[in-house]
Write a protein that holds these residues in place. Structure first.
Motif, PDB file in Angstrom:
ATOM      1  N   ARG A  99       3.200 -14.409  -0.909  1.00 12.91           N
ATOM      2  CA  ARG A  99       2.399 -13.468  -1.709  1.00 12.91           C
ATOM      3  C   ARG A  99       1.000 -13.290  -1.138  1.00 12.91           C
ATOM      4  N   THR A 100       0.558 -12.038  -1.059  1.00 17.65           N
ATOM      5  CA  THR A 100      -0.814 -11.726  -0.677  1.00 17.65           C
ATOM      6  C   THR A 100      -1.352 -10.673  -1.644  1.00 17.65           C
ATOM      7  N   THR A 101      -2.675 -10.568  -1.727  1.00 16.76           N
ATOM      8  CA  THR A 101      -3.301  -9.549  -2.575  1.00 16.76           C
ATOM      9  C   THR A 101      -3.393  -8.244  -1.798  1.00 16.76           C
ATOM     10  N   PHE A 102      -2.840  -7.175  -2.378  1.00 15.35           N
ATOM     11  CA  PHE A 102      -2.830  -5.870  -1.720  1.00 15.35           C
ATOM     12  C   PHE A 102      -3.994  -4.996  -2.183  1.00 15.35           C
ATOM     13  N   ALA A 103      -4.266  -4.963  -3.500  1.00 12.87           N
ATOM     14  CA  ALA A 103      -5.345  -4.130  -4.032  1.00 12.87           C
ATOM     15  C   ALA A 103      -5.832  -4.708  -5.347  1.00 12.87           C
TER      16      ALA A 103
ATOM     17  N   LEU B  16      -3.352   7.155  -4.537  1.00 13.40           N
ATOM     18  CA  LEU B  16      -2.521   6.865  -3.377  1.00 13.40           C
ATOM     19  C   LEU B  16      -3.117   5.693  -2.614  1.00 13.40           C
ATOM     20  N   PHE B  17      -2.247   4.768  -2.209  1.00 13.91           N
ATOM     21  CA  PHE B  17      -2.652   3.650  -1.370  1.00 13.91           C
ATOM     22  C   PHE B  17      -1.874   3.713  -0.059  1.00 13.91           C
TER      23      PHE B  17
ATOM     24  N   GLY C 260      -6.020   1.425   1.976  1.00 11.90           N
ATOM     25  CA  GLY C 260      -6.885   2.573   1.721  1.00 11.90           C
ATOM     26  C   GLY C 260      -6.468   3.296   0.438  1.00 11.90           C
ATOM     27  N   ARG C 261      -7.451   3.813  -0.296  1.00 13.37           N
ATOM     28  CA  ARG C 261      -7.183   4.390  -1.617  1.00 13.37           C
ATOM     29  C   ARG C 261      -7.819   5.769  -1.750  1.00 13.37           C
TER      30      ARG C 261
END
Length: 301
Positions: free
Chosen positions: A257-261, A41-42, A47-48
């Motif tokens: 665009r952005t980096t999420f995980a 889950l993110f 958070g993960r």
């Protein structure tokens, strides 16, 4: 003056009680890990946490109206494929039977659960709310049925190798749009456009009329995708080699665009789940009642 002060305090209490509820509606993203046999889950701030483990090659996730989570797990070796159901009470069981190697899973507006079987059977199954199982359009020659999506009218869309099929509730089949070879997953945007990951760098967008175009690209192979309720698109860019090299990118509605995980393993499926809206508490209702009473008293004076 006293009534006015009580009304102000009541409104402040109501606002304080409503604020956590609004924040809780952010929701979470479920991400599958084929290598690890897990689902994580993110939160939307990145958070993960671990949701489930011990799954046989999990592919995609869907949600039912009763709060259950369905995971299409393809299996492998001695482990048979299954759709695993996680109930709201934490229970775990297999949903349906004889599902082959399930990849896509989606839930229709009437509660019907659709499952694509990526085995040599090449079929799509439907499980009605009463448990009756049937094959969607028996005899239809699917090429490679993978990702599934259902619109508000109950039409089923299937990512089928080099095309997207639309199947109406009456069983009528048409080619909704062409796709690059290797079509993987589907998801509807809040605006009603259908998005497709291609197994290549391109991400396709289809209008409700079926006109397709490239929305954006990622560095690796586009696989899993989902939308949050603000219209942001999340897409997995899968690395061709290595473990832990998959990346989830977030695309704003304008395409930025952005980096999420980072650090994911072979992630074919993403699914966004909004947080439930809590029922009004007795304290909240009482606070709102006091506020209304205070305002009414002021008007009468």
């Amino acid at each position: 003056m006293r009534r006015t002060r009580y009304a102000g305090l009541a409104l402040a209490a109501a606002a304080a009680l409503l604020a956590p509820a609004a924040a809780a509606r952010a929701g979470v993203i479920y991400a599958t890990d084929r290598f690890g046999g897990t689902v994580d889950l993110f939160t939307l701030d990145g958070g993960r946490t671990r949701f489930a483990a011990g799954l046989g090659t999990p592919a995609n996730v869907a949600f039912t109206a009763d709060g259950s989570v369905l995971v299409a797990a393809q299996g492998g070796g001695p482990v048979p494929g299954a759709v695993v159901r996680f109930g709201p009470d934490g229970s775990r069981s297999n949903f349906g039977a004889d599902v082959g190697q399930p990849f896509g899973v989606a839930v229709g507006p009437d509660g019907t659960v659709f499952v694509s079987d990526a085995s040599v059977a090449r079929r799509v199954l439907a499980f009605a709310p009463d448990g009756i199982r049937r094959e969607v359009v028996p005899g239809l020659s699917f090429l490679s049925p993978l990702g599934l999506a259902v619109d508000a009218a109950g039409n089923l869309f299937v990512a089928d190798f080099n095309r997207v099929l639309r199947i109406t509730p009456a069983g009528e089949v048409s080619v909704f749009g062409a796709a690059p070879n290797g079509a993987v997953n589907l998801a509807f945007s809040p605006a009603g456009d259908l998005f497709l990951t291609t197994g290549q760098q391109a991400i396709f967008r289809y209008t409700p009329a079926g006109a397709g175009s490239v929305f954006a690209t990622v560095p690796g192979r586009s696989t899993g995708l989902t939308f949050d309720d603000a219209g942001n698109l999340y897409v997995v860019s899968s690395a061709p080699v290595g473990i832990g090299n998959d990346v989830i990118f977030r695309f704003a509605p304008d395409g930025a665009r952005t980096t999420f995980a980072t650090g994911l393993n072979a992630t074919p499926g993403l699914a966004f789940r909004p947080a439930p809206v809590p029922e009004p508490s007795a304290c909240l209702l009482a606070a709102l009642g006091l506020a209304c009473a205070g305002r009414f008293a002021r008007r009468r004076r």
